[in-house]
Design a protein around this motif. Sequence first.
Motif, PDB file in Angstrom:
ATOM      1  N   GLN A 303       0.848  -1.175   0.346  1.00  0.00           N
ATOM      2  CA  GLN A 303       0.189  -0.296  -0.174  1.00  0.00           C
ATOM      3  C   GLN A 303       1.049   1.675   0.135  1.00  0.00           C
ATOM      4  OE1 GLN A 303      -2.105  -1.026   3.256  1.00  0.00           O
ATOM      5  NE2 GLN A 303      -4.035  -2.259   2.186  1.00  0.00           N
ATOM      6  N   GLN A 306       2.525   1.389  -3.989  1.00  0.00           N
ATOM      7  CA  GLN A 306       1.392   2.683  -4.751  1.00  0.00           C
ATOM      8  C   GLN A 306       1.528   3.520  -4.088  1.00  0.00           C
ATOM      9  OE1 GLN A 306      -2.644  -0.189  -3.615  1.00  0.00           O
ATOM     10  NE2 GLN A 306      -2.618  -0.355  -5.823  1.00  0.00           N
ATOM     11  N   TRP A 313       4.770   0.536 -11.051  1.00  0.00           N
ATOM     12  CA  TRP A 313       3.143  -0.578 -10.571  1.00  0.00           C
ATOM     13  C   TRP A 313       3.518  -1.327  -9.227  1.00  0.00           C
ATOM     14  CZ3 TRP A 313       5.586  -5.160 -10.520  1.00  0.00           C
ATOM     15  CH2 TRP A 313       6.356  -5.247 -11.795  1.00  0.00           C
ATOM     16  N   ASP A 320      -6.782  -4.811  -2.962  1.00  0.00           N
ATOM     17  CA  ASP A 320      -7.803  -3.986  -3.610  1.00  0.00           C
ATOM     18  C   ASP A 320      -7.700  -4.602  -5.374  1.00  0.00           C
ATOM     19  OD1 ASP A 320      -8.518  -4.681  -1.263  1.00  0.00           O
ATOM     20  OD2 ASP A 320      -8.900  -2.537  -1.100  1.00  0.00           O
ATOM     21  N   ASN A 321      -7.089  -3.723  -5.973  1.00  0.00           N
ATOM     22  CA  ASN A 321      -7.365  -3.608  -6.856  1.00  0.00           C
ATOM     23  C   ASN A 321      -5.877  -5.075  -8.184  1.00  0.00           C
ATOM     24  OD1 ASN A 321      -4.583  -3.299  -6.436  1.00  0.00           O
ATOM     25  ND2 ASN A 321      -4.236  -1.229  -8.244  1.00  0.00           N
ATOM     26  N   SER A 322      -5.904  -6.290  -7.363  1.00  0.00           N
ATOM     27  CA  SER A 322      -4.780  -7.159  -7.937  1.00  0.00           C
ATOM     28  C   SER A 322      -5.868  -8.174  -8.429  1.00  0.00           C
ATOM     29  CB  SER A 322      -4.431  -7.695  -7.029  1.00  0.00           C
ATOM     30  OG  SER A 322      -3.665  -9.011  -7.512  1.00  0.00           O
ATOM     31  N   LYS A 325      -7.040 -10.932  -6.044  1.00  0.00           N
ATOM     32  CA  LYS A 325      -7.590 -10.986  -4.971  1.00  0.00           C
ATOM     33  C   LYS A 325      -8.385 -11.332  -4.429  1.00  0.00           C
ATOM     34  CE  LYS A 325      -8.979  -8.210  -1.161  1.00  0.00           C
ATOM     35  NZ  LYS A 325      -7.854  -8.193   0.134  1.00  0.00           N
TER      36      LYS A 325
END
Length: 423
Positions: A303, A306, A313, A320-322, A325
Motif C-alpha cells: 500500500q 502503491q 506499478w 484490492d485492485n489486484s 484478490k
Amino acid sequence: MRHETAALHAGYEIDPTTKAVAVPIYQTTSYAFDNTQHGADLFNLNVAGNIYTRIMNPTTAVLEARLAQLEGGIAALCVASGMAAITYAVQTLVSAGDNIIATKTLYGGTYNLFAHTLPHQGVEVRFVDPNRPEDIAALTDAKTKLVYCESIGNPAINVVDIPAFADAAHAQGLPLVVDNTVATPLLCPALALGADIVVESLTKYIGGHGNSIGGAIIDGGKFDWAAHAERFPQLTTPDASYHGVNYSEHFGAAAFIARARVVPLRNMGAAISPMNTFLILQGLETLALRMERHCDNALKVAQFLQNHEQVAWVNYPGLDNSPYKALIERDFGGKASGLLSFGLKDGREAGARFIDALQLFTRLVNIGDAKSLACHPATTTHRQLSDEELQAAGVSADLVRLSVGIEHIEDLLADLEQALAAV
C-alpha cells in the motif's frame, strides 16, 4: 490438531528412554539389523524401519510426518533442497520420451530445469498460460505424465486457480503437482483444493531463518494410479531395480511417495542432513506466527509503494485492485504471503539504484526469511533467461522483488522511503 498445534506436536512423542522433549538429532549414517531376516525384510519393504540415512532418518521422519499433517497428505519425503524435491517429484513419474505440462510463470531454477535440463534427458516440457487451464487438454497426449504449477508464483507473484487446474488435469487422467512454497500450508490447502502432490522449498518460509536448505514432497494419496496403469507403468508394473515390487499393489494410496523414496532419492542421493532437519523443525514451530506478520507487513508495504509518486506499478495479490484478490479471498483465507514486486517510473536503472540504497532490507536471492530481503530477478535468479523468456515468465526488466520480513513495519517503511529518496 489445527495447524498451529500440529507444527509443534505432530509426528513426535516424548522419547521413552531419554525423555527428550526436543526432537533428537540422529546424526548417524546407518542402523543395525536384528538379524539377517530383519535386514532382508527391510530391503524388501515388508517391514517399516531404518536402513541408511540417505533413504530415511528418525529426525527427518518427524519433519515428514509434521509436513504431511499440515498439508493434509498421507505421507511426505524430505530431501536436500527444494530443487531436489521438484526434480524427484517429476522423475518419479517420467521416463525418456515422456512430457509434462507446466505453467510459464515459474521460479528461475525450476524454469531452467524444465526448459533446458529435462529436454536434454529426453523429457519435453510444454508450457501453458497460468490463466488458461483450459489449454491443458490440447497439450496432452499419451506420453504426458503430470501438470505442474506454483500456488503463488515466484517472482511473477501470480496466483493460480488450483481447483480449475486440478479439474483440467484430472479430465486428462493426469495428477496435478503444486509448488506451495510461497503460500505454505498455513495459507493454501493445495491438496484440499484439488492438487495431488505438493512440493515445498523448506529453505523459505517453513525454515524461515536462512540457515538451512531443504525440500519436501507431500503425497495427497488420492490419485488412482492403477486406474491409469498404461500411463504410469513406473507405479503399476514390477520394478526390476527393487526386487520386482509393484508400488501400486504393495503401497496402495502411498505408491507415489514410496517410489520417490526408494528410486530417485535412493539412487541419486540428495538426502537432507539430520542437522538441517532439526533446524527446519525449529522454524516450523513458529510458522503460523511468522506468516501472520509476513502477510500484515507485506500488505502495508504494498500500500505504501502503491501510493508513492516514484512507483509505476505494484504487484501484490492482497491489494484490492489486484486481479488475484478474489482467488486470495476464496482459496488462501484472504492472506497473500510476504512476497511482492514493483517497478519504478524511471525503469531498470532506477531499480538498481533503489536496491543499492537499501540499508535494512538485505540484498540477496532467498525469500521467506524472517528478515526482509530484496533482489532484481532479471540480473540474478532469472539472469540466464532471454528477453522473450523473461516476458513469458512474467519478469520485466524493471521488476524489483521484496520478501517482506517480520521487523517493525515503521522501520521497513523508513528504509524504503530513504532508498526511494536516494533514487
